[in-house]
Design a protein around this motif. Structure first.
Motif, PDB file in Angstrom:
ATOM      1  N   ILE A 120       0.855  -1.449   0.143  1.00 33.67           N
ATOM      2  CA  ILE A 120       0.168  -0.018  -0.142  1.00 33.67           C
ATOM      3  C   ILE A 120       0.831   1.335  -0.198  1.00 33.67           C
ATOM      4  O   ILE A 120       2.028   1.489   1.151  1.00 33.67           O
ATOM      5  N   PRO A 121       0.527   1.818  -1.389  1.00 31.87           N
ATOM      6  CA  PRO A 121       1.228   3.462  -1.235  1.00 31.87           C
ATOM      7  C   PRO A 121       1.086   3.651  -0.096  1.00 31.87           C
ATOM      8  O   PRO A 121       0.080   4.243   0.098  1.00 31.87           O
ATOM      9  N   LEU A 122       1.653   5.147   0.326  1.00 30.38           N
ATOM     10  CA  LEU A 122       1.705   6.239   1.109  1.00 30.38           C
ATOM     11  C   LEU A 122       0.532   6.886   0.349  1.00 30.38           C
ATOM     12  O   LEU A 122      -0.104   7.359   1.514  1.00 30.38           O
ATOM     13  N   PHE A 123       0.579   7.246  -0.636  1.00 35.87           N
ATOM     14  CA  PHE A 123      -0.765   8.632  -0.527  1.00 35.87           C
ATOM     15  C   PHE A 123      -1.490   7.740  -1.565  1.00 35.87           C
ATOM     16  O   PHE A 123      -2.503   7.722  -2.104  1.00 35.87           O
ATOM     17  N   ALA A 124      -1.763   6.334  -1.152  1.00 34.20           N
ATOM     18  CA  ALA A 124      -2.757   5.758  -2.100  1.00 34.20           C
ATOM     19  C   ALA A 124      -4.582   6.330  -1.199  1.00 34.20           C
ATOM     20  O   ALA A 124      -5.156   5.873  -2.409  1.00 34.20           O
ATOM     21  N   GLY A 125      -4.739   6.651  -0.506  1.00 31.10           N
ATOM     22  CA  GLY A 125      -5.983   6.668  -0.139  1.00 31.10           C
ATOM     23  C   GLY A 125      -5.652   8.214  -0.615  1.00 31.10           C
ATOM     24  O   GLY A 125      -7.112   9.254   0.233  1.00 31.10           O
ATOM     25  N   ALA A 126      -5.374   9.010  -0.295  1.00 33.69           N
ATOM     26  CA  ALA A 126      -4.871  10.550  -1.090  1.00 33.69           C
ATOM     27  C   ALA A 126      -6.078  11.556  -1.853  1.00 33.69           C
ATOM     28  O   ALA A 126      -5.932  12.349  -1.302  1.00 33.69           O
TER      29      ALA A 126
ATOM     30  N   LEU B 236      -4.060  -4.194  10.163  1.00 35.01           N
ATOM     31  CA  LEU B 236      -2.225  -4.807  10.238  1.00 35.01           C
ATOM     32  C   LEU B 236      -1.731  -4.056  12.334  1.00 35.01           C
ATOM     33  O   LEU B 236      -0.776  -4.643  12.051  1.00 35.01           O
ATOM     34  N   LEU B 237      -2.773  -3.302  12.363  1.00 33.69           N
ATOM     35  CA  LEU B 237      -2.083  -3.370  13.726  1.00 33.69           C
ATOM     36  C   LEU B 237      -1.767  -4.455  14.696  1.00 33.69           C
ATOM     37  O   LEU B 237      -0.024  -4.197  15.227  1.00 33.69           O
ATOM     38  N   PRO B 238      -2.278  -5.691  14.591  1.00 32.96           N
ATOM     39  CA  PRO B 238      -1.320  -6.154  15.553  1.00 32.96           C
ATOM     40  C   PRO B 238      -0.549  -7.188  15.004  1.00 32.96           C
ATOM     41  O   PRO B 238      -0.046  -7.699  15.388  1.00 32.96           O
ATOM     42  N   GLN B 239      -0.135  -7.148  13.348  1.00 37.33           N
ATOM     43  CA  GLN B 239       0.404  -7.828  13.196  1.00 37.33           C
ATOM     44  C   GLN B 239       2.063  -7.245  12.447  1.00 37.33           C
ATOM     45  O   GLN B 239       3.287  -7.406  12.436  1.00 37.33           O
ATOM     46  N   ARG B 240       1.641  -5.673  13.452  1.00 36.50           N
ATOM     47  CA  ARG B 240       3.206  -4.743  12.697  1.00 36.50           C
ATOM     48  C   ARG B 240       4.440  -4.922  13.774  1.00 36.50           C
ATOM     49  O   ARG B 240       5.590  -5.218  12.806  1.00 36.50           O
ATOM     50  N   SER B 241       4.196  -5.928  14.479  1.00 39.71           N
ATOM     51  CA  SER B 241       6.076  -6.101  15.272  1.00 39.71           C
ATOM     52  C   SER B 241       6.294  -7.453  14.077  1.00 39.71           C
ATOM     53  O   SER B 241       7.420  -7.586  15.019  1.00 39.71           O
ATOM     54  N   THR B 242       5.291  -8.866  13.807  1.00 36.01           N
ATOM     55  CA  THR B 242       5.706  -9.980  13.160  1.00 36.01           C
ATOM     56  C   THR B 242       6.205  -9.771  11.850  1.00 36.01           C
ATOM     57  O   THR B 242       6.675 -10.486  11.167  1.00 36.01           O
ATOM     58  N   VAL B 243       4.857  -9.062  10.997  1.00 26.21           N
ATOM     59  CA  VAL B 243       5.691  -8.850   9.501  1.00 26.21           C
ATOM     60  C   VAL B 243       5.976  -7.479   9.360  1.00 26.21           C
ATOM     61  O   VAL B 243       4.744  -6.289   8.884  1.00 26.21           O
TER      62      VAL B 243
ATOM     63  N   ALA C 283       5.406  -6.029   6.121  1.00 28.50           N
ATOM     64  CA  ALA C 283       4.879  -5.787   5.338  1.00 28.50           C
ATOM     65  C   ALA C 283       3.425  -5.272   6.292  1.00 28.50           C
ATOM     66  O   ALA C 283       3.190  -4.294   5.410  1.00 28.50           O
ATOM     67  N   ALA C 284       3.312  -5.106   6.571  1.00 36.48           N
ATOM     68  CA  ALA C 284       2.181  -4.994   7.574  1.00 36.48           C
ATOM     69  C   ALA C 284       2.793  -3.469   7.838  1.00 36.48           C
ATOM     70  O   ALA C 284       1.388  -2.894   8.451  1.00 36.48           O
ATOM     71  N   SER C 285       4.041  -3.533   8.472  1.00 35.30           N
ATOM     72  CA  SER C 285       4.642  -2.356   9.515  1.00 35.30           C
ATOM     73  C   SER C 285       4.470  -1.116   8.266  1.00 35.30           C
ATOM     74  O   SER C 285       4.243  -0.004   8.563  1.00 35.30           O
ATOM     75  N   ASP C 286       5.074  -1.464   7.000  1.00 32.19           N
ATOM     76  CA  ASP C 286       5.441  -0.823   5.943  1.00 32.19           C
ATOM     77  C   ASP C 286       4.179  -0.291   5.371  1.00 32.19           C
ATOM     78  O   ASP C 286       4.170   1.121   4.909  1.00 32.19           O
ATOM     79  N   ASP C 287       3.148  -0.605   5.372  1.00 31.29           N
ATOM     80  CA  ASP C 287       1.284  -0.841   4.698  1.00 31.29           C
ATOM     81  C   ASP C 287       0.588   0.509   6.056  1.00 31.29           C
ATOM     82  O   ASP C 287      -0.413   0.393   4.879  1.00 31.29           O
ATOM     83  N   THR C 288       0.544   0.174   6.875  1.00 30.75           N
ATOM     84  CA  THR C 288       0.165   0.693   8.179  1.00 30.75           C
ATOM     85  C   THR C 288       0.313   2.554   7.926  1.00 30.75           C
ATOM     86  O   THR C 288      -0.913   3.265   7.812  1.00 30.75           O
ATOM     87  N   ALA C 289       1.351   3.048   7.231  1.00 30.82           N
ATOM     88  CA  ALA C 289       0.826   4.823   6.978  1.00 30.82           C
ATOM     89  C   ALA C 289       0.291   4.998   5.458  1.00 30.82           C
ATOM     90  O   ALA C 289      -0.155   6.228   5.978  1.00 30.82           O
TER      91      ALA C 289
ATOM     92  N   VAL D 188      -3.360   7.431   6.338  1.00 29.73           N
ATOM     93  CA  VAL D 188      -2.935   8.998   5.017  1.00 29.73           C
ATOM     94  C   VAL D 188      -4.964   8.456   4.754  1.00 29.73           C
ATOM     95  O   VAL D 188      -5.758   9.410   4.668  1.00 29.73           O
ATOM     96  N   GLY D 189      -5.066   7.300   4.413  1.00 26.98           N
ATOM     97  CA  GLY D 189      -6.808   6.481   3.717  1.00 26.98           C
ATOM     98  C   GLY D 189      -8.372   6.927   4.309  1.00 26.98           C
ATOM     99  O   GLY D 189      -8.404   7.593   4.417  1.00 26.98           O
ATOM    100  N   LEU D 190      -7.599   6.171   5.778  1.00 26.88           N
ATOM    101  CA  LEU D 190      -8.137   6.152   6.963  1.00 26.88           C
ATOM    102  C   LEU D 190      -8.776   7.524   7.049  1.00 26.88           C
ATOM    103  O   LEU D 190      -9.660   8.486   6.933  1.00 26.88           O
TER     104      LEU D 190
END
Length: 156
Positions: free
Chosen positions: A35-41, A106-113, A115-121, A125-127
């Motif tokens: 998920i790119p940073l500005f996907a929902g922008a 994504l939030l619970p997966q951030r510490s182990t995955v 990609a989940a950490s990378d997709d969070t930002a 932005v989209g939310l």
């Protein structure tokens, strides 16, 4: 007369979209692209335009500049703005729900995955863009309300 958009309807749509997205992402996250940073922008400019239109309409309504003349707000224009506001509120609620469902996965997966950490930002932005669009749409709808007519004075 058209009724105002109900917040509970928007929340229901957002909740449905969030649950559906969470279930789908849970099953297919591994096959989704990053998920790119500005996907929902893309919703930010729409929200900004609606806020600008809302201020313009509000000034015309407050100044009693309603009618068909130059520099007046045509009633059809106000009706179109209300229709735009209602549609935008639904789009914003649905997209907010989608981004929220993804974020809840994504939030619970951030510490182990990673990609989940990378997709969070990009998800945040989209939310925020979806919520901003809902807020702008509700403001536009509010600004399109006709001014209250003072009650007629009884004859003495």
């Amino acid at each position: 007369m058209m009724s105002t958009t109900r917040i509970r309807d928007l929340l229901g749509l957002a909740a449905f979209a969030a649950i559906a997205t969470w279930l789908l992402v849970r099953a297919f996250y591994g096959s989704l692209p990053p998920i790119p940073l500005f996907a929902g922008a893309s919703l930010y400019p729409v929200a900004a335009i609606e806020v600008g239109v809302a201020f313009m309409i509000r000034s015309r309504v407050r100044g009693h500049q309603l009618g068909q003349g130059p520099r007046q707000l045509h009633p059809i224009t106000a009706a179109r703005a209300v229709a735009l506001a209602k549609a935008s509120a639904l789009v914003g609620a649905a997209s907010s729900g989608v981004w929220l469902g993804l974020l809840l996965y994504l939030l619970p997966q951030r510490s182990t995955v990673q990609a989940a950490s990378d997709d969070t930002a990009g998800t945040v932005v989209g939310l925020v863009a979806g919520v901003a669009l809902v807020a702008a749409a509700l403001w536009l709808e509010h600004c399109c309300k006709a001014p209250e007519e003072p009650p007629d004075e009884p004859a003495l």
